[in-house]
Design an enzyme around this catalytic site. Structure first.
Site, PDB file in Angstrom:
ATOM      1  N   ARG A   5       0.865  -1.175   0.000  1.00 14.62           N
ATOM      2  CA  ARG A   5       0.000   0.000   0.000  1.00 14.62           C
ATOM      3  C   ARG A   5       0.902   1.225   0.000  1.00 14.62           C
ATOM      4  O   ARG A   5       1.931   1.249   0.685  1.00 14.62           O
ATOM      5  CB  ARG A   5      -0.902   0.029   1.240  1.00 14.62           C
ATOM      6  CG  ARG A   5      -2.084  -0.942   1.200  1.00 14.62           C
ATOM      7  CD  ARG A   5      -3.141  -0.560   0.163  1.00 14.62           C
ATOM      8  NE  ARG A   5      -4.273  -1.464   0.152  1.00 14.62           N
ATOM      9  CZ  ARG A   5      -4.388  -2.554  -0.634  1.00 14.62           C
ATOM     10  NH1 ARG A   5      -3.435  -2.874  -1.473  1.00 14.62           N
ATOM     11  NH2 ARG A   5      -5.482  -3.306  -0.579  1.00 14.62           N
ATOM     12  N   GLU A  58      -2.887   7.742  -3.924  1.00 17.88           N
ATOM     13  CA  GLU A  58      -3.469   7.077  -5.073  1.00 17.88           C
ATOM     14  C   GLU A  58      -4.858   7.610  -5.399  1.00 17.88           C
ATOM     15  O   GLU A  58      -5.646   7.762  -4.472  1.00 17.88           O
ATOM     16  CB  GLU A  58      -3.555   5.577  -4.724  1.00 17.88           C
ATOM     17  CG  GLU A  58      -3.381   4.682  -5.893  1.00 17.88           C
ATOM     18  CD  GLU A  58      -3.132   3.245  -5.445  1.00 17.88           C
ATOM     19  OE1 GLU A  58      -2.199   2.994  -4.662  1.00 17.88           O
ATOM     20  OE2 GLU A  58      -3.893   2.396  -5.892  1.00 17.88           O
ATOM     21  N   HIS A  75      -1.285   0.069  -9.757  1.00 18.48           N
ATOM     22  CA  HIS A  75      -1.915  -0.870  -8.815  1.00 18.48           C
ATOM     23  C   HIS A  75      -2.491  -2.095  -9.556  1.00 18.48           C
ATOM     24  O   HIS A  75      -3.686  -2.389  -9.459  1.00 18.48           O
ATOM     25  CB  HIS A  75      -3.014  -0.166  -7.991  1.00 18.48           C
ATOM     26  CG  HIS A  75      -3.278  -0.834  -6.663  1.00 18.48           C
ATOM     27  ND1 HIS A  75      -3.686  -0.172  -5.550  1.00 18.48           N
ATOM     28  CD2 HIS A  75      -3.181  -2.135  -6.280  1.00 18.48           C
ATOM     29  CE1 HIS A  75      -3.858  -1.014  -4.538  1.00 18.48           C
ATOM     30  NE2 HIS A  75      -3.535  -2.232  -4.971  1.00 18.48           N
TER      31      HIS A  75
HETATM   32  C1  GLV Z   1      -4.924  -5.326  -3.866  1.00 12.95           C
HETATM   33  O1  GLV Z   1      -4.225  -4.372  -3.643  1.00 12.95           O
HETATM   34  C2  GLV Z   1      -5.482  -6.138  -2.828  1.00 12.95           C
HETATM   35  O2  GLV Z   1      -5.424  -5.752  -1.653  1.00 12.95           O
HETATM   36  O3  GLV Z   1      -6.031  -7.202  -3.142  1.00 12.95           O
END
Ligand code: GLV
Ligand code: GLV
Length: 332
Positions: free
Chosen positions: A237, A266, A284
């Site tokens: 993250r 983000e 992402h």
């Molecule tokens: C993607 O970032 C997830 O948490 O699955």
């Protein structure tokens, strides 16, 4: 009456079809992020909601509907969900563990390879028609064999990353809040404190969930400890790294480079990040494989269906909610 499921945004995989077999399913939006108002209306109508990591699920959402049984998050991360408020109201929260493990670990290796082999610059070079013949000085990169790899967080994804890095001939050190005898034995991985890890590694890959204790886990001071040649990879993250500090470290060539799939603000990037040539940026998509998406989709659906049957969903995150739930069979 069939149980009602609100899915905030359409997603790939078989999960939605599975739900439709026995539930009344409404989809918030087919593309983009579900508007807040729609999410609230959906929560009001439904017995279960399936959310994305871009949906903020908090007290206001739960308060729409005292009958709300479960929030199934279509993601392994659940930092978008207020767990304490869910537990207080007896709402189950689930994620999709295991579904995206290989995909995300492969993506992290991919970012590392693109940096080390300078694939991004090389591709741009070719497309620009700059290749005039073999040149021993051209785009020199890095070999990973024999280098030191540091993994921060050795849960499911981190341990698969360790396996891949080990297969490349790297030696492994790791940092985690808990020891992992398993990876210590299998991959000769050594547990170290974070500062030691940052100082010693040629590649650092982050695989921790976002929590108050991991926000800015990597800050300006930490970046200073890293080798000038080291690569920092983040597929977890964004807020785990102080991105402003990272941009400044990259600009000053204080570290070798960064491979990022996630961002602190983000979908916005900290100014200057996208101008740097020592970074590789992806939007992402570490879990964006057909395999992972299908598996995420099925797990989310199965969690909802289990809750409707009064069973404990396998991927339950807020386990303490079970004490609050008269309708769920705890098996005890
Ligand atoms: C993607 O970032 C997830 O948490 O699955
Ligand atoms: C997620 O699957 C993790 O535990 O790393």
């Amino acid at each position: 009456m069939k149980p009602r499921v609100f899915v905030s945004r359409h997603f790939p995989g078989e999960g939605i079809a599975l739900l439709k077999k026995s539930c009344d399913v409404r989809i918030g939006v087919m593309k983009g992020t579900c508007p807040r108002k729609k999410l609230l209306q959906g929560a009001k109508w439904a017995d279960a909601i399936v959310t994305l990591l871009t949906d903020k699920v908090d007290a206001e959402v739960y308060d729409q509907n005292p009958r709300l049984k479960i929030v199934a998050n279509y993601a392994v991360g659940f930092d978008n969900i207020d767990l304490a408020e869910a537990t207080k109201r007896g709402v189950l929260v689930t994620n999709t563990p295991g579904a995206q493990t290989e995909s995300v670990a492969e993506h992290a290796i991919g970012l590392m390879m693109v940096l080390g082999k300078r694939i991004r610059e090389a591709d741009a070079f070719m497309r620009a028609g700059k290749y005039k013949g073999w040149d021993p000085d051209l785009l020199l990169g890095t070999e990973f064999d024999g280098k030191v790899c540091g993994v921060i967080g050795v849960g499911r994804i981190g341990s698969i990353f360790v396996k891949f890095a080990k297969a490349l001939g790297m030696s492994i050190i790791y940092n985690d809040v808990v020891r992992s005898p398993d990876i210590e034995q299998k991959y000769d991985a050594k547990p170290v404190d974070i500062n030691t890890l940052l100082k010693q590694c040629d590649v650092i890959s982050i695989h921790v969930p976002l929590m108050p204790s991991t926000r800015h886990l990597i800050n300006a001071g930490h970046l200073k400890l890293m080798k000038k040649t080291a690569f920092l990879i983040n597929t977890s993250r964004g807020p785990v790294i102080d991105e402003t500090a990272l941009v400044s470290a990259l600009k000053r060539r204080q570290i070798g480079g960064a491979g990022l799939d996630v961002y602190e603000f983000e979908p916005k990037l900290v100014p200057g990040l996208a101008k740097l040539d020592n970074v590789v940026l992806t939007p992402h998509i570490a879990s964006a494989t057909w395999e992972a998406r299908d598996s995420m989709s099925r797990i989310a659906a199965q969690c909802v269906l289990a809750a409707f049957k009064g069973e404990v969903p396998e991927a339950l995150v807020n386990k303490d909610v079970l004490q609050k739930n008269p309708w769920i069979k705890t098996g005890a």
